[in-house]
Motif scaffolding. Structure first.
Motif, mmCIF file in Angstrom:
data_model
loop_
_atom_site.group_PDB
_atom_site.id
_atom_site.type_symbol
_atom_site.label_atom_id
_atom_site.label_comp_id
_atom_site.label_asym_id
_atom_site.label_seq_id
_atom_site.Cartn_x
_atom_site.Cartn_y
_atom_site.Cartn_z
ATOM 1 N N ILE A 36 0.822 -1.206 0.000
ATOM 2 C CA ILE A 36 0.000 0.000 0.000
ATOM 3 C C ILE A 36 0.859 1.260 0.000
ATOM 4 O O ILE A 36 0.589 2.206 -0.735
ATOM 5 C CB ILE A 36 -0.940 0.000 1.227
ATOM 6 N N MET A 37 1.891 1.258 0.817
ATOM 7 C CA MET A 37 2.695 2.473 0.995
ATOM 8 C C MET A 37 3.853 2.585 0.017
ATOM 9 O O MET A 37 4.425 3.661 -0.142
ATOM 10 C CB MET A 37 3.204 2.553 2.432
ATOM 11 N N GLY A 38 4.238 1.480 -0.598
ATOM 12 C CA GLY A 38 5.336 1.522 -1.555
ATOM 13 C C GLY A 38 6.689 1.738 -0.907
ATOM 14 O O GLY A 38 7.593 2.301 -1.527
ATOM 15 N N LEU A 39 6.820 1.304 0.334
ATOM 16 C CA LEU A 39 8.095 1.406 1.049
ATOM 17 C C LEU A 39 8.667 0.012 1.263
ATOM 18 O O LEU A 39 7.948 -0.979 1.184
ATOM 19 C CB LEU A 39 7.893 2.100 2.400
ATOM 20 N N ALA A 40 9.939 -0.068 1.564
ATOM 21 C CA ALA A 40 10.604 -1.352 1.774
ATOM 22 C C ALA A 40 10.107 -2.008 3.069
ATOM 23 O O ALA A 40 9.770 -1.323 4.040
ATOM 24 C CB ALA A 40 12.114 -1.153 1.845
ATOM 25 N N GLN A 41 10.106 -3.326 3.073
ATOM 26 C CA GLN A 41 9.635 -4.078 4.235
ATOM 27 C C GLN A 41 10.403 -3.732 5.508
ATOM 28 O O GLN A 41 9.778 -3.530 6.557
ATOM 29 C CB GLN A 41 9.681 -5.583 3.934
ATOM 30 N N PRO A 42 11.740 -3.616 5.468
ATOM 31 C CA PRO A 42 12.442 -3.256 6.697
ATOM 32 C C PRO A 42 12.038 -1.876 7.236
ATOM 33 O O PRO A 42 11.980 -1.677 8.446
ATOM 34 C CB PRO A 42 13.924 -3.274 6.294
ATOM 35 N N THR A 43 11.740 -0.960 6.336
ATOM 36 C CA THR A 43 11.311 0.377 6.753
ATOM 37 C C THR A 43 9.971 0.304 7.483
ATOM 38 O O THR A 43 9.802 0.870 8.566
ATOM 39 C CB THR A 43 11.191 1.319 5.535
ATOM 40 N N ILE A 44 9.026 -0.419 6.896
ATOM 41 C CA ILE A 44 7.699 -0.573 7.521
ATOM 42 C C ILE A 44 7.839 -1.289 8.856
ATOM 43 O O ILE A 44 7.246 -0.874 9.860
ATOM 44 C CB ILE A 44 6.737 -1.332 6.587
ATOM 45 N N SER A 45 8.631 -2.338 8.901
ATOM 46 C CA SER A 45 8.816 -3.087 10.148
ATOM 47 C C SER A 45 9.431 -2.219 11.242
ATOM 48 O O SER A 45 9.044 -2.307 12.412
ATOM 49 C CB SER A 45 9.680 -4.325 9.907
ATOM 50 N N ARG A 46 10.369 -1.374 10.866
ATOM 51 C CA ARG A 46 10.998 -0.484 11.845
ATOM 52 C C ARG A 46 9.974 0.503 12.408
ATOM 53 O O ARG A 46 9.907 0.727 13.613
ATOM 54 C CB ARG A 46 12.167 0.269 11.195
ATOM 55 N N HIS A 47 9.150 1.060 11.534
ATOM 56 C CA HIS A 47 8.115 1.985 11.991
ATOM 57 C C HIS A 47 7.117 1.269 12.918
ATOM 58 O O HIS A 47 6.716 1.812 13.948
ATOM 59 C CB HIS A 47 7.371 2.599 10.809
ATOM 60 N N LEU A 48 6.733 0.071 12.537
ATOM 61 C CA LEU A 48 5.774 -0.671 13.359
ATOM 62 C C LEU A 48 6.363 -1.065 14.708
ATOM 63 O O LEU A 48 5.657 -1.095 15.714
ATOM 64 C CB LEU A 48 5.266 -1.902 12.605
#
Length: 113
Positions: A36-48
């Protein structure tokens, strides 16, 4: 005061706030948020992780992925207040409107949730 500071630090990033806005619609897999956001998985995981550390989200493992939801059952008054404010704030954010549209498209295509 420690909880308040931890929560406000987590909320200081627009990407995290938008991820939380997506979670208002229900639990999502990290893989869905990435798409949905078009960002890398590690980036999303870090934010979460930062949101989870602040008590805003709860994750659960399912196979190789983690699914996240908002901590709506939290007894922390700051979290419940923030979630109420978030529902109002996302209504005026153009970028979030696009993300929400991406989420609806993803739900239709992949028949999720």
């Amino acid at each position: 005061m420690h909880n308040f500071i931890r929560i406000t630090k987590a909320l200081s990033d627009p990407t995290r706030v938008r991820i939380l806005g997506l979670l208002l619609g229900g639990e999502l897999c990290v893989c869905n948020i990435v798409e949905i956001m078009g960002l890398a998985q590690p980036t999303i995981s870090r934010h979460l992780k930062q949101c989870t550390d602040a008590g805003l989200t709860i994750g659960r493992k399912a196979g190789g992925w983690t699914h996240y939801r908002l901590a709506t059952d939290s007894t922390d008054m700051y979290i419940s207040t923030f979630l109420d404010l978030l529902q109002q704030a996302i209504k005026t954010d153009e970028e979030f409107t696009t993300l929400q549209s991406n989420l609806l498209t993803l739900k239709e295509i992949k028949n999720i949730l």
